[in-house]
Design a protein around this motif. Structure first.
Motif, PDB file in Angstrom:
ATOM      1  N   ASP A 240       7.225  -8.289  -0.525  1.00 33.15           N
ATOM      2  CA  ASP A 240       7.865  -7.054  -0.088  1.00 33.15           C
ATOM      3  C   ASP A 240       9.065  -6.678  -0.944  1.00 33.15           C
ATOM      4  O   ASP A 240       9.565  -5.559  -0.874  1.00 33.15           O
ATOM      5  CB  ASP A 240       8.308  -7.174   1.377  1.00 33.15           C
ATOM      6  N   ARG A 275      -0.591  -4.242  -0.370  1.00 36.04           N
ATOM      7  CA  ARG A 275       0.576  -4.783  -1.071  1.00 36.04           C
ATOM      8  C   ARG A 275       0.146  -5.825  -2.096  1.00 36.04           C
ATOM      9  O   ARG A 275       0.650  -5.855  -3.230  1.00 36.04           O
ATOM     10  CB  ARG A 275       1.565  -5.411  -0.080  1.00 36.04           C
ATOM     11  N   ARG A 588       4.538  -0.570   1.687  1.00 35.02           N
ATOM     12  CA  ARG A 588       5.331  -1.392   2.603  1.00 35.02           C
ATOM     13  C   ARG A 588       4.652  -1.408   3.957  1.00 35.02           C
ATOM     14  O   ARG A 588       3.594  -0.813   4.140  1.00 35.02           O
ATOM     15  CB  ARG A 588       6.759  -0.847   2.701  1.00 35.02           C
ATOM     16  N   ARG A 589       5.256  -2.080   4.908  1.00 41.48           N
ATOM     17  CA  ARG A 589       4.674  -2.156   6.251  1.00 41.48           C
ATOM     18  C   ARG A 589       4.819  -0.803   6.944  1.00 41.48           C
ATOM     19  O   ARG A 589       5.905  -0.429   7.363  1.00 41.48           O
ATOM     20  CB  ARG A 589       5.362  -3.244   7.074  1.00 41.48           C
TER      21      ARG A 589
END
Length: 687
Positions: A240, A275, A588-589
């Motif tokens: 991340d 990701r 990203r989340r």
């Protein structure tokens, strides 16, 4: 403990690939495929046995031939087991127990791509098999072959290579099972996996095993994947953090490794998969790539940084090896279609900096262009002239993954080593890229001067966005190296799918066509451009395909064959297809940019039908779709309309079948009399 710089995969000594100055033994006419050939060579055993899913053609267009001849040049006795019967271990004992290891490859294509269409239908033929016969290799043959090698000699190391292993080196989405699968190294239970063009890696691994190391002790070779623990002293970078603003400045060095989401995470969480895919493609430059690690159950899969590209001298050494340049004699007169297609072609370079998201070249060969010297290329052409039975004086292709990237490179090596961009030509050509075609033009002219050569064709894909920067190249190409038509790949006309593909706009194609037509007219030739297009690619809407069909009709193109997007393992577009997320942007989340994906059978058929708007069998589906899209105005027989309102012969069929129920005759159409303009025909590109 932390590895020293000399043992780090970032700074390990580069193994040169020049053949040994004093060969240990004379090259074999063909690498042996049976004990009788071994006996004639005076061998009692092989050091290395290569198992391949392709027929054995001793030619540098076939991976097993390159690896086999390269290892032979280093003094190893190399045998080949080609397309063995996988139903038992006995065929894998044909050459006896190898002294060092088995090398297993699926062949020049991923075995699933080779065996199934983009609609998951079984192919009836196989271009890499004698007689073109299908069914000579199992599904996921790298896994199956490894299992049989283990059954044959359980204590012999097994090392995977080739494109099937390369494109499945981490957890990956598999289109044919519609699920995320583990790294092929885990499923095959092999010792090592060599990814990319692995000449340097395979030589180093072979020499170190011969010197007494075990395969699993060889942890510091570039381009190698293996299961190992993260060494003490390494800094792990969470995935991340990769898109954080200061990541590039903070997170570099020889002691860093990027922790990808685990197999279990990417199997269940599509954002995690997106990701992982984004990071894998960002860490592809050998100049700055860091090691990657991905948990599989209770083990860590470790991917060393990509291999250092070969120098020109090393490329020459590989292509100058003593290939027989023919199929093994065991095949007799049976034709091998792939061999027939390439036997008079010449590879002049490797790699591609285009970065097209649907293509696997970048993931396998890398972005950096590796070019051969003029002298090496000319020697190969002379070999073709002298050794190819029935040679008629025509070189069928001078190219590579692309036709016109020969010797192109970044103007500044420091910028090149630091770059993480996925493409040098999208959205525009990078100002740091040297796009000069001068070296290629000079090569073309020298090739044409070789005695006994009458015509030299360019059949590989021309990057027309590069070609338009050099009018001299276009004129040279059209005047001397085109035969009737030239195939190029705009892929689409609409900006939405083109942006997802990382392809230039159709305006660049228009400029190239103007230059092409002008050069053909000047040369007194009547040549055609045949554009390739792809249906159902991520990022493509029904309206995009309708607009493409209208463009095709306006420009009088009728495609005989079309290709629906096939999500090949590990490609960026495949990640988009699986996740619905644009992995070209930060991932990203939650909150990621969505990408339109075409997954349903009917919509995929519709997109394909738009490419073949002129086929009466597609008209019912297109009429239905146009009505639902509010574009019934495109139904009719006027020049601007896409499909007629009725089927050919409908009135006669109705008279023969007053009940109106469908019958076989009513479903058989002819294009006779259809008021569609004719244009040049040609197949679309297979991927």
């Amino acid at each position: 403990m932390l590895p020293s710089q000399t043992s780090s995969p970032y700074q390990a000594p580069v193994t040169p690939l020049h053949p040994a100055p004093a060969p240990v033994r004379r090259p074999a006419p063909w690498l042996p495929m049976n004990r009788a050939e071994m006996k004639r060579l005076g061998w009692d055993e092989c050091d290395i046995v290569l198992v391949t899913g392709d027929a054995y053609v001793d030619h540098p267009s076939f991976g097993m031939a390159i690896i086999g001849r390269l290892l032979e040049s280093r003094g190893f006795r190399v045998g080949i087991i080609s397309q063995p019967d996988w139903n038992s271990a006995e065929p894998f004992k044909a050459l006896g127990r190898p002294r060092l290891f088995f090398g297993v490859t699926g062949g020049n294509l991923d075995s699933m791509v080779n065996r199934y269409t983009s609609d998951r239908k079984l192919r009836s033929d196989d271009a890499y098999t004698a007689g073109g016969e299908g069914g000579k290799r199992p599904d996921r043959c790298t896994i199956v072959y490894t299992q049989r090698c283990r059954e044959a000699y359980k204590d012999v190391p097994v090392i995977l290579g080739g494109i099937e292993a390369s494109l499945r080196r981490i957890a990956h989405y598999d289109y044919w099972s519609d699920k995320v699968r583990r790294s092929i190294l885990a499923d095959a239970k092999a010792d090592l996996l060599l990814y990319g063009n692995a000449e340097r890696a395979v030589v180093e691994v072979a020499e170190r095993i011969a010197a007494g190391e075990t395969a699993k002790e060889i942890t510091d070779v570039r381009g190698v994947a293996l299961f190992r623990k993260v060494p003490e002293g390494f800094t792990e970078i969470p995935v991340d953090d990769i898109d954080s603003p200061d990541e590039g400045a903070r997170r570099t060095g020889f002691d860093t490794v990027i922790r990808l989401p685990s197999f279990e995470q990417v199997e269940k969480d599509k954002d995690a998969y997106a990701r992982a895919s984004r990071v894998l493609h960002r860490e592809a430059n050998p100049g700055n790539a860091r090691a990657l690690v991905q948990r599989h159950g209770d083990r860590d899969l470790w991917l060393n940084p990509p291999p250092i590209p070969l120098t020109t001298e090393e490329m020459d050494a590989v292509y100058d090896l003593p290939y027989a340049r023919a199929p093994h004699p065991d095949y007799g007169d049976a034709k091998i279609p792939a061999w027939d297609m390439i036997k008079t072609s010449v590879t002049i370079m490797r790699g591609c900096f285009g970065g097209c998201t649907f293509c696997s070249i970048t993931e396998h060969e890398g972005r950096k262009i590796q070019s051969r010297s003029e002298a090496s290329i000319l020697r190969e052409i002379e070999n073709i002239r002298d050794k190819t039975p029935g040679f008629a004086g025509v070189i069928s292709d001078v190219g590579g993954p692309t036709a016109n990237m020969y010797r192109m490179a970044c103007k500044d090596p420091k910028i090149e080593a630091a770059c993480r961009l996925p493409s040098c030509v999208f959205p525009d050509i990078c100002p740091n890229l040297d796009t000069s075609h001068d070296d290629l033009i000079r090569l073309y002219r020298k090739v044409r001067e070789v005695k006994g050569v009458k015509k030299v064709m360019v059949a590989s894909g021309v990057r027309y966005d590069l070609a338009v920067t050099s009018p001299e190249y276009v004129e040279e190409l059209v005047t001397h190296h085109v035969g009737g038509y030239l195939k190029i790949a705009p892929e689409h006309t609409e900006r939405g799918p083109l942006d997802v593909m990382m392809k230039p706009g159709i305006g660049t194609y228009d400029r190239f066509k103007e230059m092409f037509d002008a050069a053909a007219k000047k040369a007194g030739k009547k040549y055609y451009l045949i554009p390739y297009f792809i249906a159902a690619h991520p990022g493509t809407t029904d309206e995009d395909m309708m607009n493409l069909a209208l463009w095709l009709k306006k420009n009088k193109y009728r495609a005989d064959q079309v290709q629906t997007f096939l999500p090949s393992p590990m490609a960026t577009a495949t990640a988009m297809y699986h996740t619905g997320v644009n992995t070209l942007k930060a991932v990203r989340r939650g909150g990621n940019e969505a990408v339109e994906t075409v997954r349903r059978g009917r919509q995929r058929r519709l997109h394909k039908a738009f490419l073949r708007y002129h086929d009466p069998e597609n008209w019912p589906l297109l009429r239905e779709a146009l009505k639902s899209m509010g574009r019934a105005d495109l139904i009719g027989s006027k020049p601007h309309q896409l499909v007629p309102a009725t089927q050919p012969g409908a009135a006669k069929a109705s008279a023969r079948n007053p009940s109106g129920r469908p019958n076989s005759r009513a479903r058989t159409f002819t294009t006779k009399g259809v008021p569609f303009p004719k244009g040049p025909k040609g197949p679309t590109k297979k991927r």
